[in-house]
Design a protein around this motif. Structure first.
Motif, PDB file in Angstrom:
ATOM      1  N   GLN A 132       0.953  -1.280   0.096  1.00  0.00           N
ATOM      2  CA  GLN A 132       0.140  -0.040   0.146  1.00  0.00           C
ATOM      3  C   GLN A 132       0.816   1.353  -0.008  1.00  0.00           C
ATOM      4  OE1 GLN A 132      -2.838   0.243   3.143  1.00  0.00           O
ATOM      5  NE2 GLN A 132      -1.435  -0.002   4.871  1.00  0.00           N
ATOM      6  N   ASN A 133       2.044   1.211   0.510  1.00  0.00           N
ATOM      7  CA  ASN A 133       2.751   2.506   0.535  1.00  0.00           C
ATOM      8  C   ASN A 133       3.122   2.897  -0.759  1.00  0.00           C
ATOM      9  OD1 ASN A 133       3.694   3.778   3.119  1.00  0.00           O
ATOM     10  ND2 ASN A 133       4.037   1.783   3.571  1.00  0.00           N
ATOM     11  N   LYS A 134       3.470   1.853  -1.653  1.00  0.00           N
ATOM     12  CA  LYS A 134       3.890   2.239  -3.139  1.00  0.00           C
ATOM     13  C   LYS A 134       2.599   2.829  -3.861  1.00  0.00           C
ATOM     14  CE  LYS A 134       4.966  -0.287  -7.364  1.00  0.00           C
ATOM     15  NZ  LYS A 134       6.518  -0.232  -7.535  1.00  0.00           N
ATOM     16  N   CYS A 135       1.323   2.085  -3.430  1.00  0.00           N
ATOM     17  CA  CYS A 135       0.244   2.460  -4.115  1.00  0.00           C
ATOM     18  C   CYS A 135      -0.121   4.086  -3.800  1.00  0.00           C
ATOM     19  CB  CYS A 135      -0.907   1.949  -3.846  1.00  0.00           C
ATOM     20  SG  CYS A 135      -0.819   0.322  -4.339  1.00  0.00           S
ATOM     21  N   TYR A 136       0.081   4.464  -2.450  1.00  0.00           N
ATOM     22  CA  TYR A 136      -0.213   5.824  -2.098  1.00  0.00           C
ATOM     23  C   TYR A 136       0.842   6.847  -2.791  1.00  0.00           C
ATOM     24  CZ  TYR A 136      -3.890   5.040   1.120  1.00  0.00           C
ATOM     25  OH  TYR A 136      -5.161   4.817   1.555  1.00  0.00           O
ATOM     26  N   GLU A 137       2.254   6.365  -2.747  1.00  0.00           N
ATOM     27  CA  GLU A 137       3.186   7.227  -3.607  1.00  0.00           C
ATOM     28  C   GLU A 137       2.654   7.405  -5.088  1.00  0.00           C
ATOM     29  OE1 GLU A 137       7.779   6.272  -4.544  1.00  0.00           O
ATOM     30  OE2 GLU A 137       7.225   5.366  -2.565  1.00  0.00           O
ATOM     31  N   ALA A 138       2.147   6.421  -5.704  1.00  0.00           N
ATOM     32  CA  ALA A 138       1.570   6.402  -6.902  1.00  0.00           C
ATOM     33  C   ALA A 138       0.379   7.329  -7.090  1.00  0.00           C
ATOM     34  CB  ALA A 138       1.089   5.365  -7.771  1.00  0.00           C
ATOM     35  N   ALA A 139      -0.388   7.242  -6.073  1.00  0.00           N
ATOM     36  CA  ALA A 139      -1.598   8.283  -6.007  1.00  0.00           C
ATOM     37  C   ALA A 139      -1.183   9.702  -5.452  1.00  0.00           C
ATOM     38  CB  ALA A 139      -2.279   7.883  -4.775  1.00  0.00           C
ATOM     39  N   LEU A 140      -0.122  10.060  -5.045  1.00  0.00           N
ATOM     40  CA  LEU A 140       0.493  11.299  -4.736  1.00  0.00           C
ATOM     41  C   LEU A 140       1.115  11.931  -6.244  1.00  0.00           C
ATOM     42  CD1 LEU A 140       2.053  12.026  -1.207  1.00  0.00           C
ATOM     43  CD2 LEU A 140      -0.233  12.306  -2.227  1.00  0.00           C
ATOM     44  N   THR A 141       1.684  10.991  -6.835  1.00  0.00           N
ATOM     45  CA  THR A 141       2.260  11.599  -8.268  1.00  0.00           C
ATOM     46  C   THR A 141       1.013  11.564  -9.224  1.00  0.00           C
ATOM     47  OG1 THR A 141       4.291   9.953  -7.980  1.00  0.00           O
ATOM     48  CG2 THR A 141       3.659  10.508 -10.231  1.00  0.00           C
ATOM     49  N   TRP A 142       0.141  10.985  -9.006  1.00  0.00           N
ATOM     50  CA  TRP A 142      -1.146  11.220  -9.942  1.00  0.00           C
ATOM     51  C   TRP A 142      -1.857  12.599  -9.504  1.00  0.00           C
ATOM     52  CZ3 TRP A 142      -3.260   8.337 -13.938  1.00  0.00           C
ATOM     53  CH2 TRP A 142      -4.455   8.656 -14.231  1.00  0.00           C
ATOM     54  N   ALA A 143      -1.968  12.891  -8.182  1.00  0.00           N
ATOM     55  CA  ALA A 143      -2.462  14.141  -7.823  1.00  0.00           C
ATOM     56  C   ALA A 143      -1.761  15.342  -8.068  1.00  0.00           C
ATOM     57  CB  ALA A 143      -2.561  14.265  -6.225  1.00  0.00           C
TER      58      ALA A 143
END
Lengths: 462, 462
Positions: B363-374
Motif C-alpha cells: 500500500q505504501n507504493k500505491c499511495y506514492e503513486a496516488a500522490l504522483t497522480w495528484a
C-alpha cells in the motif's frame, strides 16, 4: 435529445469576459485609509502587477493564456446538463439546465481562478502564495493549482473548520499545501488575537489578515496573497463558466435563458455564470438574473450599499459594496462559502443598476431542495449550491403556475461530498433556521457611518 | 489533440458483453452444500429470476434496457482521458489513457451495476433490496440506485467502517437508505455474533450473512439481496466501461491497447474494463492484461484455485475461484474494496487460462503513486484505484526503458474524497506495509481441503 451538452476542448473560450467594460455605471474606486482612491502600485506588495492590471482593466475581452487552458482541460469544458428528472418531478413546462462545475478535482468552480492566479503569479516570479479559507473549498483549489504549477502554498484555515473538517485539510496536504489553523502564532495578527482570546474559533476576517501579513512581510519579496472571490480579476476568470454555457445553450437549440441563477457568497460563481448573460440584458434582452444568499447573511437583500473593509482587521482597501459591516459575525450555517459580510463590487453595482434580482433563502428550505435534487438528478450538492437549486425549483414551479415554457439556467457550483454534516443535521431534524435580527443588522452596519459614503449611481434603465 | 475523448449518449453501447460466451474453458458450476451443482431456481429466494438468467447466460450480447440507459446518462458516457501530464512527468514514450469512472454521483463505477440490479428487481416486482458494504462505495451506489428507482434499500455496514466513516453513512441516508452497523440485532446471524463477541468490529462475511437472511426471510417475498461484485451478472453490467473505452480509443486513433490495467477486489471494475479487450486477446491480439491486488490480500497471486464459500458464515453456494479461505481476516489496509477473500469466478478462470497476469502491490507504493497522480493529473484517487495507478506507472517506466511507444489503458475506478484518512497516514509516515505471512496463508486455506476440489482446466493457448 442528449441530456448533457458537451463541448470539445477546442470549443473552450479563448478569452475571459470583463463585465466592467459593459457596466452602465462604472465602479466606485477602492479607497485607501486616507479616503483617497487606491492606485494600482499601492496593491503591489499584495498582488502581482499582471493581476492588478486585470483588476483595473476596462478591456471587454482578455486573452486566456494557452498554458492556463492546458491546465483547465483536466476537467474543462464542464458539461451543461438538462435536469430532465427534476423537471419531470416538478411537472414543470420549464427546461432547466445546469452548468456542472463539480467535476474539478477539488470539487467546485474555485480552480478556474486558482489556476489563473497561480499562473500569473508564477509569470511574475512569485514562488509562494498565501490565502485564507473557511469551509475549505477555496484553500483546496489554490493548493491544487499551486501543486500543478510548482508554487508553494500556505493556507490559513479558520480554526473551527480546521478542527471540524479534517478531510479538507488532508486534501490540501495531498496537494502539498501547508495548512494551519487561524489564528496562528505565525503572524502578529494571529498572536494578537490569541493573546486576547486563546480559545477563539477564528474567523475569515482574521485569517485574511494573517495571510496578507505573511505575503507582504516576506523579505525575499517572492510571496503574494491570493483571494478566491470578490475582486474583479477573480470574477473575470470565472466568466469561462457563462461563456461555455452560452455556447452550450446554443448547441441545445435554445435562445437566451429566461432565468439565470447562482448562489452568491463573495459573488464569483454567480458572476462567472451570469455576467456573459447580463451583457445581453444590457443590450436589451429580457432576463431575470438571481443571485441567491442565505437569510442568515443577507448582504444583497438587506444590507446597505457602502464603503467597507474586506476583512475584520481593516487592512484591505475600502470597497463600495453591499455590506453587513466588517465586524459582522455570521451564524454557524452550513453553507460556509456564503457567510462573507460583503459582496463583489461588480455584482453590487449591477444590483444598484437593477440588472439583478437578489433573493435570500433559509437553510432548511435549501437542504429540502438539495434532497429533491439528490432524489431526481442523483448528485449531492454543496450546501452553497443548494441555494441555487432552491431558487431554480421555485422558478420552475412558477413557470408551471404561469404555464410558461421558460428556460432556467443555474450554476451547479460544487458537490457536497466534503460537507455532509449539514445533511446529517437536516435529516435528524436538528437544523436551525437563522434569520438576521434587525437589531444585529443595525449594530454591525453602524460602524459604516464612520467610513466614506458610497454614492448610489444608476442609469435607471432597469 | 484533445486530452479527453468524449462520447455522446447515442454512442453508449446498447448491449452488455458477456465474457462467459467466449471463455475458452467454461466456468465450473456453483455447488450447493451437498456438493451438487446449484440450479437457478435454488437462487430464487436470494435474487430475482431475471438476474439469475443473466448469471447463467451464455449469450454473448445482452440488451441494455432503455430505462437503465436513461438513468446511466446522468453521468455516462464516462470520459476517456489521456494522462498527458503523468506521461510528461515520467518521460515515457507510452501513451496512458484512463477511463474516468469517478464521475458518478456516488463517485465510483459501482452504480453501473447497482442501477441495473435495482431496475431488474423492480421489474420482477421486488420492493426492497438488502446488501452489505465495507468501505461504503457499494452501499452508497445501491442506495443511489434504489432512490432513483423508488425501491427501499437496507445496508448492513461493517461496524468498524460504520463508526470510522460517518460520511459514507450520511451519503446513504441522503439517498434514503436505512444503514445499520453489522453485526446488528436485527438478524439471527447478527445476534449470534453479538452474543459471542459483543465488541466485534464486524466483517464483510457477517454483513453478507445478515443481508441475505433479511432478504430470504421477508414473509411478503418482495425483498431480495444485491451483491456489488464477484458474480457473473455484476461483471456483465460493468462491461459498459470497456465497451465505451474501446470506442473511445478508436476515436483517439489508437488500435488496441498493449496493456490493460485495473485494480481487483471482487473483480468487477477490472473485468468491466478488461473483458471486452480480453475477447480480442482470445481472438489473437497481443495484450498484457493486469488485475492488481494488495500484497496484504493476495488472492490472485498466492491463493489456491479452489471451491469456497462467498461469505464467512458459509451460507452462499460454493464458487470455484482463487481464494484465501472464507475465514480469512484481512489486515486493516486502506483499500477497503480490495480486502475480499475470493475473486470473481470469471476473472479466476481467465487467470487459469493464462489470459491475465495478476500482480500485487504494497500500500505504501500505491499511495506514492496516488500522490504522483495528484501532482500531475490533478485528481485524488480512491485507495483501491491507486493500485491500478501504481501498475500503470510501472508499465510506463518499463516502456521508457524498452523505448517502446506502448498504449496503456487503466480503469480510474473512483475518487478518494471519502477516503482521505489513508492519505493522512501516508503523509505522516504512519502507514504500514502488510504482506500476508505464509503461515497465515496456509492456516486460512487449510479449511478448503474439506470442500470439493476445483479442477484446473485450460486450453494451454496462453
Amino acid at each position: 435529445m442528449e441530456q448533457k451538452i458537451l463541448l470539445k476542448e477546442s470549443d473552450v473560450p479563448r478569452q475571459w469576459y470583463n463585465f466592467a467594460a459593459d457596466l452602465p455605471t462604472p465602479l466606485l474606486p477602492p479607497l485607501g485609509p486616507d479616503g483617497n482612491p487606491v492606485s494600482p502600485d499601492m496593491l503591489a506588495p499584495v498582488f502581482p502587477m499582471n493581476l492588478i492590471e486585470q483588476e483595473v482593466s476596462q478591456e471587454r475581452w482578455i486573452d486566456i493564456p494557452d498554458e492556463i487552458l492546458n491546465i483547465l482541460y483536466r476537467w474543462r469544458p464542464a458539461p451543461l446538463k438538462r435536469a430532465v428528472y427534476l423537471e419531470q418531478h416538478l411537472k414543470t413546462p420549464a427546461r432547466i439546465y445546469y452548468k456542472d462545475e463539480s467535476y474539478s478535482p477539488p470539487g467546485s468552480h474555485k480552480p478556474n481562478t486558482a489556476v489563473a492566479q497561480a499562473w500569473y503569479n508564477k509569470q511574475f516570479g512569485i514562488k509562494r502564495l498565501t490565502t485564507e479559507t473557511g469551509a475549505g473549498q477555496w484553500g483546496s483549489a489554490l493548493a491544487f493549482a499551486c501543486k500543478l504549477l510548482g508554487l508553494e502554498c500556505k493556507v490559513f484555515m479558520v480554526r473551527i473548520s480546521f478542527e471540524q473538517k479534517p478531510f479538507r485539510k488532508i486534501m490540501m496536504q495531498v496537494w502539498g499545501a501547508n495548512c494551519v489553523a487561524s489564528p496562528s502564532s505565525e503572524t502578529n495578527a494571529g498572536r494578537k488575537v490569541l493573546e486576547q482570546m486563546p480559545d477563539t474559533p477564528g474567523s475569515l476576517g482574521i485569517a485574511i489578515s494573517e495571510a496578507i501579513e505573511q505575503a507582504v512581510t516576506d523579505p525575499s519579496g517572492t510571496t503574494r496573497y491570493s483571494l478566491g472571490s470578490v475582486l474583479n480579476h477573480v470574477l473575470l476568470h470565472q466568466t469561462i463558466i457563462g461563456l461555455e454555457a452560452k455556447k452550450q445553450l446554443e448547441y441545445a437549440g435554445e435562445k437566451l435563458p429566461d432565468v439565470v441563477i447562482g448562489c452568491a457568497g463573495g459573488g464569483s460563481n454567480f458572476a462567472g455564470l451570469a455576467f456573459p448573460f447580463a451583457a445581453e440584458k444590457i443590450n436589451g434582452a429580457e432576463m431575470t438574473i438571481i443571485p441567491v444568499e442565505p437569510a442568515a447573511c443577507p448582504t444583497m437583500t438587506r444590507a446597505p450599499f457602502a464603503y467597507d473593509f474586506g476583512d475584520t482587521a481593516c487592512t484591505t482597501p475600502l470597497l463600495a459594496m453591499y455590506t453587513l459591516g466588517h465586524a459582522f459575525v455570521p451564524p454557524p450555517i452550513h453553507a460556509g462559502g456564503l457567510r462573507y459580510h460583503g459582496m463583489a463590487p461588480l455584482v453590487c453595482q449591477a444590483i444598484v443598476e437593477g440588472l439583478l434580482e437578489p433573493r435570500s433563502y433559509h437553510q432548511n428550505k435549501c437542504y429540502e431542495a438539495a434532497l429533491t435534487w439528490a432524489a431526481t438528478e442523483g448528485a449531492i450538492c454543496a450546501p452553497e449550491t443548494s441555494h441555487a437549486v432552491a431558487a431554480a425549483i421555485d422558478e420552475a414551479q412558477k413557470a408551471r403556475e404561469e404555464g410558461k415554457e421558460k428556460v432556467i439556467l443555474l450554476n451547479y457550483s460544487g458537490h457536497g461530498l466534503m460537507d455532509l454534516s449539514g445533511y446529517d443535521a437536516f435529516l435528524a431534524g436538528k437544523l436551525t433556521d437563522y434569520e438576521l435580527p434587525d437589531e444585529d443588522l443595525q449594530k454591525f452596519t453602524k460602524e459604516l457611518e464612520n467610513l466614506p459614503k458610497a454614492e448610489i449611481r444608476k442609469t435607471g434603465k432597469w
